[in-house]
Design an enzyme around this catalytic site. Structure first.
Site, mmCIF file in Angstrom:
data_model
loop_
_atom_site.group_PDB
_atom_site.id
_atom_site.type_symbol
_atom_site.label_atom_id
_atom_site.label_comp_id
_atom_site.label_asym_id
_atom_site.label_seq_id
_atom_site.Cartn_x
_atom_site.Cartn_y
_atom_site.Cartn_z
ATOM 1 C CG ASN A 54 -1.829 -1.182 1.281
ATOM 2 O OD1 ASN A 54 -2.396 -1.579 0.265
ATOM 3 N ND2 ASN A 54 -1.974 -1.773 2.455
ATOM 4 C CG HIS A 140 -10.624 -1.669 7.344
ATOM 5 N ND1 HIS A 140 -10.135 -1.638 8.626
ATOM 6 C CD2 HIS A 140 -9.668 -2.251 6.575
ATOM 7 C CE1 HIS A 140 -8.917 -2.152 8.623
ATOM 8 N NE2 HIS A 140 -8.612 -2.536 7.404
ATOM 9 C CG ASP A 213 -11.165 4.132 6.464
ATOM 10 O OD1 ASP A 213 -10.180 4.548 5.816
ATOM 11 O OD2 ASP A 213 -11.116 3.144 7.214
ATOM 12 C CE LYS A 246 -3.476 0.459 4.751
ATOM 13 N NZ LYS A 246 -4.853 0.340 5.226
HETATM 14 C C1 LIG Z 1 -5.431 -0.178 6.490
HETATM 15 C C2 LIG Z 1 -6.786 0.328 6.771
HETATM 16 C C3 LIG Z 1 -7.159 0.769 8.042
HETATM 17 C C4 LIG Z 1 -6.244 0.625 9.219
HETATM 18 O O1 LIG Z 1 -5.236 1.587 9.189
HETATM 19 P P1 LIG Z 1 -3.859 1.291 9.957
HETATM 20 O O2 LIG Z 1 -3.242 2.650 10.007
HETATM 21 O O3 LIG Z 1 -3.108 0.320 9.150
HETATM 22 O O4 LIG Z 1 -4.226 0.779 11.310
HETATM 23 C C5 LIG Z 1 -8.407 1.299 8.198
HETATM 24 N N1 LIG Z 1 -9.281 1.385 7.182
HETATM 25 C C6 LIG Z 1 -8.966 0.955 5.955
HETATM 26 C C7 LIG Z 1 -9.965 1.077 4.871
HETATM 27 C C8 LIG Z 1 -7.721 0.409 5.700
HETATM 28 O O5 LIG Z 1 -7.424 -0.046 4.489
#
Ligand SMILES: *Cc1c(COP(=O)(O)O)cnc(C)c1O
Length: 390
Positions: A54, A140, A213, A246
Site C-alpha cells: 500500500n 473495513h 475512511d 499507506k
Molecule cells: C489499512 C486500513 C485501516 C487501518 O489503518 P492502519 O493505520 O493500518 O491501522 C483502516 N481502514 C482501511 C480502509 C484500511 O485499508
C-alpha cells in the site's frame, strides 16, 4: 467427572482450530519479507516485484522521509513515553495536524496511534445509546469494530447501494437522536469508490453525519487530497478519517473535522487517551511525506496511470483506484495463483475470507509510482500465462 470441569489444554483447542483453518485453506502465516526500494522485495531468499503493497508512492523509502524520521529519533528519542494527554504530545504533532487539515480542507485534525485505533475510537464518542449508526457492509474491519464498541443501534446497508441506505434511513432515522453514516472512500479490497455525492445528499436530508475512511484515497486520488476532493465534496463531509500508513508511508491514523469535534475526541476517545503517542520518527516521516504529496502533482498521479495500463491490457473496465482485485472464487485457487505468480517473480497475496465475504477470495493487485510500464507489461503477461482470468 471431576468437579473442576474438563481439562482441555489451550494448546489442544488452538491446535484443533488451526487444523480447521488449514483444511479450509484459510490458515494464515507470517512470511518474513524484506522491502527495498522500488517495490523490490525479498522473501525466502527470492527477489520479487511487489504488487500488493500500500506504499503507493514509495514514500516509506524516500530519502527526505527517512531523513526526517532519523532526525526526529535523534532529537526526541525512539518513543513518545506516554499518552498524548500526559507527556507524549511532542512538538512534531502540530505540524502534522495542520498539514492534514490543510490537505483535507477542514478546520483541524487529530492524529491517533493508527487507522485501526482511530476507527475504533471515534464512533463511540459521536454515537451512543439512542443513536443510530449505518455503515456500508464492506467497510473495513476496524469500522465494524468501532460500531460495535459504541452503544448505538447499528445497521449495515448493501455495498455502495444508496437506495438501500435510503430505505434504512426511512425505516429507522426518526426513532433515534443522532445518526452517523460510515463508509470507505475507496474500498480496500474491491478498489471501487463510494457514491459520496449520494451519501452526502442523504446525510444532509436525514440529518446524519457522514464519516469516510479514505485510507486508500489519500495520496493517489484528487491530486493527492483523496476521494472527497476527487468528487468535489471535501466541504460537505464533516468527518474525514484516514491513515498515515499507506500512501503516506509511515504509521498512524487521523481524523479531519471541525474544532469542537476534535476537542471532544481529545476528551473522550479512549483509543487516543489510553494509548501512547506515536514515536516521533513516525510523525516526522508523515509530515515529510505529506510535504511531497502536497507539492508533487506528477508523482501522485502515476499510480492511477499504472493501474489503468494493467486493466486496459486485460480488457477490464478502467480502475476507480490503485487497487484492482481479480476474483478467484475459492481460497485454494487464490493461494495457488498467488504461488504461480510468485514463480514468475511477482508478489501478489491471496485475500481470503473473513477479510472478504465467503466465495469471493481474490488476488488483490495494487499499483505504485515506482512500477514502470515494463513492469506492468511483464505482470500482464504472467497473469495471462498463469490463467488468472480464466
Ligand atoms: C489499512 C486500513 C485501516 C487501518 O489503518 P492502519 O493505520 O493500518 O491501522 C483502516 N481502514 C482501511 C480502509 C484500511 O485499508
Amino acid at each position: 467427572m471431576e468437579g473442576r470441569g474438563r481439562s482441555t489444554s489451550i494448546e489442544q483447542v488452538a491446535g484443533s482450530k488451526l487444523a480447521k483453518l488449514e483444511a479450509d485453506a484459510l490458515r494464515r502465516v507470517l512470511s518474513e519479507t524484506e522491502r527495498a526500494n522500488e517495490g523490490r522485495t525479498s522473501r525466502n531468499g527470492r527477489q520479487l516485484l511487489s504488487f500488493c503493497c500500500n506504499d503507493y508512492l514509495g514514500l516509506s523509502q524516500h530519502p527526505n522521509v527517512k531523513r526526517a524520521a532519523s532526525k526526529a529519533a535523534e532529537k526526541y528519542g525512539a518513543g513518545a513515553g506516554a499518552s498524548r494527554l500526559v507527556t507524549g504530545n511532542h512538538p512534531l504533532y502540530s505540524d502534522l495536524e495542520s498539514r492534514l487539515a490543510r490537505l483535507k480542507n477542514t478546520e483541524t485534525s487529530l492524529v491517533f496511534g493508527s487507522g485501526y485505533l482511530a476507527n475504533i475510537g471515534i464512533p463511540p464518542v459521536l454515537a451512543g445509546k439512542g443513536d443510530l449508526i449505518l455503515a456500508d457492509e464492506l467497510s473495513h474491519a476496524s469500522m465494524h469494530a468501532g460500531m460495535r464498541a459504541s452503544n448505538a443501534f447499528t445497521r449495515l446497508f448493501r455495498h455502495n447501494d444508496i437506495g438501500d441506505c435510503h430505505r434504512i434511513l426511512v425505516e429507522e432515522r426518526s426513532k433515534y437522536r443522532h445518526c452517523l453514516v460510515m463508509t470507505e472512500g475507496v474500498f480496500s479490497m474491491d478498489g471501487d469508490r463510494a457514491p459520496l455525492q449520494g451519501l452526502c445528499d442523504l446525510a444532509e436530508e436525514y440529518g446524519a453525519w457522514l464519516m469516510t475512511d479514505d485510507a486508500h484515497g489519500l495520496g493517489v486520488l484528487g491530486n493527492g487530497r483523496g476521494s472527497a476532493a476527487a468528487a468535489g465534496l471535501a466541504e460537505r463531509i464533516p468527518l474525514q478519517m484516514g491513515t498515515l500508513s499507506k500512501a503516506v508511508g509511515s504509521y498512524g491514523g487521523f481524523i479531519c473535522a471541525a474544532k469542537p469535534v476534535i476537542d471532544l475526541l481529545i476528551n473522550r476517545s479512549r483509543s487516543l487517551i489510553y494509548a501512547t503517542g506515536l514515536p516521533p520518527a513516525a510523525v516526522a516521516a508523515a509530515s515529510a511525506a505529506l510535504e511531497i504529496i502536497e507539492t508533487d502533482r506528477e508523482l501522485v498521479n502515476i499510480p492511477m496511470e499504472r493501474a489503468k495500463r494493467f486493466t486496459r491490457q486485460l480488457c477490464l473496465p478502467d480502475p476507480e483506484s490503485t487497487i484492482v482485485p481479480l476474483l478467484t472464487g475459492t481460497s485454494e485457487r487464490a493461494l495457488r495463483l498467488s504461488h504461480l505468480l510468485e514463480e514468475e517473480g511477482f508478489l501478489v497475496t491471496a485475500i481470503r475470507p473473513p477479510t472478504v465475504p465467503d466465495g469471493t477470495a481474490r488476488l488483490r493487485f495494487t499499483f505504485a509510482s515506482h512500477h514502470t510500464d515494463e513492469d506492468i507489461d511483464r505482470l500482464v503477461k504472467a497473469v495471462k500465462k498463469r490463467g488468472v482470468l480464466e
